[in-house]
Design a protein around this motif. Structure first.
Motif, mmCIF file in Angstrom:
data_model
loop_
_atom_site.group_PDB
_atom_site.id
_atom_site.type_symbol
_atom_site.label_atom_id
_atom_site.label_comp_id
_atom_site.label_asym_id
_atom_site.label_seq_id
_atom_site.Cartn_x
_atom_site.Cartn_y
_atom_site.Cartn_z
ATOM 1 N N GLY A 36 0.822 -1.213 0.000
ATOM 2 C CA GLY A 36 0.000 0.000 0.000
ATOM 3 C C GLY A 36 0.850 1.254 0.000
ATOM 4 N N ALA A 37 1.895 1.249 0.824
ATOM 5 C CA ALA A 37 2.773 2.422 0.881
ATOM 6 C C ALA A 37 3.502 2.618 -0.439
ATOM 7 N N PHE A 38 3.935 1.517 -1.045
ATOM 8 C CA PHE A 38 4.626 1.597 -2.336
ATOM 9 C C PHE A 38 3.717 2.255 -3.385
ATOM 10 N N LEU A 39 2.476 1.744 -3.487
ATOM 11 C CA LEU A 39 1.546 2.292 -4.474
ATOM 12 C C LEU A 39 1.190 3.738 -4.173
ATOM 13 N N ALA A 40 1.020 4.043 -2.871
ATOM 14 C CA ALA A 40 0.643 5.414 -2.509
ATOM 15 C C ALA A 40 1.754 6.396 -2.834
ATOM 16 N N VAL A 41 2.984 6.030 -2.508
ATOM 17 C CA VAL A 41 4.102 6.947 -2.788
ATOM 18 C C VAL A 41 4.299 7.111 -4.295
ATOM 19 N N ILE A 42 4.260 5.993 -5.025
ATOM 20 C CA ILE A 42 4.408 6.069 -6.478
ATOM 21 C C ILE A 42 3.271 6.894 -7.090
ATOM 22 N N GLY A 43 2.046 6.574 -6.677
ATOM 23 C CA GLY A 43 0.890 7.251 -7.267
ATOM 24 C C GLY A 43 0.881 8.740 -6.981
ATOM 25 N N LEU A 44 1.102 9.101 -5.725
ATOM 26 C CA LEU A 44 1.079 10.527 -5.384
ATOM 27 C C LEU A 44 2.256 11.267 -6.018
ATOM 28 N N SER A 45 3.400 10.605 -6.096
ATOM 29 C CA SER A 45 4.560 11.249 -6.735
ATOM 30 C C SER A 45 4.279 11.516 -8.208
ATOM 31 N N LEU A 46 3.714 10.515 -8.902
ATOM 32 C CA LEU A 46 3.399 10.704 -10.320
ATOM 33 C C LEU A 46 2.317 11.762 -10.504
#
Length: 704
Positions: A36-46
């Motif tokens: 979840g953290a991986f997807l959240a950081v990637i998604g919000l960064s993009l």
């Protein structure tokens, strides 16, 4: 305090021991949190990168940080993909923008005020024969007999092609009488004494070619040009993505237009070259082969039928040379007639597949493109644009094309490349406002022909009374003199009636439809927008003031859609993770009933049990969330090395270029894991309270 700290340490120690003893459960829950953290950081960064890229694309190309337009506008301002009739949104007008400019520039955070107007016009275009006849006129004006002879030979060669076309039409046309007349006209033009090298050409002969013969070659579809009119000096200084790639830049005080490279490539390029380019882009950049791809196959079939797009631009010498070159590379035909032979050769050359496409694409640009007119418009050429003014009448304006421009990084974007740029004075004329020079010119024309203005109530008397007779006589006399003075044996040179320059002071005030505002500190956009709105209202100005997202229309809304979709996806992921974590902890609690009962039997309070379970989840969440965030940082750094390629033209615009180079947003990397840890801990509250309800007797019953 000491006892609380000791209890805290005890809870921490027991929690770590329990996590270690139940390593599998800890790994599963920690893995879910890490994902979840991986997807959240990637998604919000993009998301932040895309927003920044789109902001750069829009604010640095045309929109600025803010836009103002009339409060009485019927439609909303939409610089990309606007509404309104025929794509012409009615956003009202600013009859004189200078008071608004002074008010806006007085704000300390405003860097520039750029007056603008957005509209659409039709580009008048002739066919290939029109181009050849225009070239002959230019050659006649130059007087070089060698060039004149070459132009005449080219036209005669094209007339032979028209003759073949008429023969084909005879099999299909229902109006045989009209066709016979066309064939008679063509026979006259092909007669040996009509276009003979060394024989003087009269204006009557040229007009016959233009009015009777050129239309036989067909008409091109109208080309619609969207354009913005602006103060070119201020525009260039405040929109850094604007870059001239061919020709020269439109200087202040010059009347003219800068064409977008995308517009010229898509609308004003030779049809064969366009199809070659489309196939090349799809095959080379996207890896789509011709075989098995419906769109590529359609392009390939269309390409094989476009031999006339090459043939019609050739004179006999170039046609013979091209036929010989095609024969040398193995594409030959035995017909003695050059036209028929070359038609078959070119058609065979344009029949492409995956094996020969790249070689033929290169050969086309090396051997054929130099022999034809690759673009309909080149820098330095004057084009004629036609527009319906806001008053409803048609306004036609000749405009010199000074150069071809791009927005840096958006070369392939359809959205960014649709607009052309012209001077504000020409824009006003196409909009329907007359300049001072135009008024003087009109007054001079009225004086020349003896016209005078009459009121509506006096129109009947003016038309049918004595006054009308007098006016009519004046017009007849003047026109008669003009016509009598025309020598039909001479080439008529039409002198341009519009000056190609104007006083740059004319664009410092006057009509504009909207205006872009660039800010010194864009991070203060919301505050500046609110303050400007209040200031303008206080001064009695009725204006709409919108940010770049609202001004960009559907493109700006697309930013919100992308962001909303991503946030929605993250919320769904979190909810699923919440359910999974909660269920995992509940199942774990049921499996630990004896352990909990034992702790309760030796004196552990319910608050201790709750704190222990929350500590276990908190520790698991912290390690999992920061571990996932660390992996996301690695992924972002890896992606930033080569960039994320844009899949199509729309994504190119969103990425502000062919690739998106993501960056690590450390506020996201630190904040997201903390929130996820808190979220996961809260998700375990129910399970912790459930565990705290276990009684010592439950442990005994489970043992039994």
């Amino acid at each position: 305090m000491t006892s609380d700290l000791a209890q805290f340490r005890l809870i921490g120690a027991v929690a770590l021991r329990n996590l270690w003893l139940d390593r599998l459960r800890t790994f599963i829950i920690g893995g879910l949190i890490a994902a979840g953290a991986f997807l959240a950081v990637i998604g919000l960064s993009l998301l932040l990168d895309v927003q920044a890229s789109m902001r750069a694309s829009i604010t640095q190309s045309i929109a600025g940080d803010l836009q103002i337009y009339a409060a009485k506008a019927k439609d909303k301002l939409a610089l990309f993909g606007g509404g309104g009739f025929m794509g012409r949104a009615d956003i009202g007008s600013l009859p004189d923008f200078s008071p608004y400019k002074d008010a806006v520039l007085s704000h300390p955070n405003v860097a520039a005020f750029v007056p603008m107007g957005l509209d659409m016009a039709v580009l008048s275009r002739g066919n290939e024969l029109d181009d050849a006849i225009d070239a002959l006129r230019v050659a006649l004006k130059g007087g070089d007999q060698g060039i004149i002879t070459g132009r005449i030979e080219q036209i005669r060669f094209q007339l032979e092609q028209v003759k073949l076309e008429l023969a084909a039409r005879r099999l299909l046309s229902a109006d045989q009488a009209e066709l016979e007349q066309q064939e008679k006209d063509l026979a006259r033009a092909l007669a040996p004494d009509f276009l003979a090298p060394g024989t003087p050409l009269t204006e009557e002969q040229l007009q016959f070619l233009e009015t009777k013969i050129a239309p036989l070659s067909g008409e091109k579809l109208p080309t619609y040009l969207q354009y913005i009119g602006t103060d070119i000096a201020i525009y260039r200084a405040n929109f850094p993505k604007f870059r001239v790639i061919e020709g020269t830049v439109l200087e202040p005080g010059q009347r003219g237009i800068m064409l977008s490279r995308k517009v010229r490539e898509e609308l004003l390029k030779n049809g064969v070259a366009k199809l070659f380019d489309k196939l090349h882009k799809r095959i080379v950049k996207r890896g789509a082969r011709i075989a098995g791809d419906e769109e590529n196959q359609r392009f390939a079939v269309d390409l094989s039928k476009q031999y006339q797009q090459i043939l019609s631009y050739l004179d006999r010498a170039n046609a013979e040379d091209l036929s010989a070159k095609l024969s040398a590379r193995g594409i030959s035909d035995q017909s003695p007639d050059l036209l028929q032979r070359l038609s078959r050769q070119i058609s065979a050359f344009l029949t492409v597949d995956d094996d020969n496409f790249l070689e033929r694409y290169q050969w086309f640009y090396e051997h054929i493109a130099p022999k034809i007119k690759l673009y309909e418009v080149y820098p330095g050429q004057t084009i004629t644009v036609r527009n319906y003014t806001r008053s409803g009448y048609i306004k036609t304006l000749p405009l010199k094309v000074y150069g071809i421009y791009n927005f840096d990084g958006l070369e392939d974007s359809d959205l960014a490349g649709v607009l052309n740029i012209m001077d504000l004075v020409s824009f006003r004329e196409l909009y329907g406002q007359m300049t001072e020079a135009s008024r003087k010119e009109l007054e001079a024309m009225r004086a020349q022909v003896g016209l005078k203005e009459v009121q509506a109530e006096d129109a009947e008397a003016a038309l049918f009374g004595e006054a009308g007779t007098a006016s009519g006589a004046a017009v007849e006399t003047t026109m008669g003199q003009a016509l009598n003075g025309l020598d039909a044996s001479q080439v008529v040179l039409v002198k341009p009636t519009l000056a190609d320059s104007f006083d740059p002071a004319e664009v410092q005030s006057g009509l504009a439809l909207n205006a872009a505002i660039r800010l010194k500190d864009p991070s203060q956009q919301a505050r500046t927008e609110a303050e400007l709105g209040a200031d303008l209202e206080k001064k009695g100005f009725k204006l709409n003031i919108v940010d770049w997202q609202q001004a960009s229309g559907i493109v700006g809304q697309f930013v919100n859609i992308v962001g909303g979709t991503l946030v929605f996806a993250l919320v769904v992921i979190f909810l699923v993770a919440f359910v999974i974590i909660n269920n995992s902890i509940i199942v774990g609690t049921l499996n630990r009933t004896r352990e909990i009962g034992t702790m309760r039997a030796i004196g552990a309070q319910r608050s201790f049990i709750v704190a222990l379970f929350l500590a276990e989840t908190g520790i698991t969440g912290m390690f999992g969330a920061f571990g996932g965030a660390a992996l996301a940082v690695v992924a972002v750094v890896a992606a930033s090395r080569k960039g994320i390629p844009a899949a199509n033209d729309v994504v190119t615009f969103i990425f502000s270029g062919p690739r998106l180079y993501p960056v690590v947003h450390w506020q996201v990397v630190t904040l997201v894991p903390l929130l996820i840890t808190l979220f996961a801990t809260l998700a375990s509250v129910y399970a912790a309270r459930h565990a705290a309800k276990v009684q010592p007797a439950d442990a005994t019953q489970e043992k039994e």
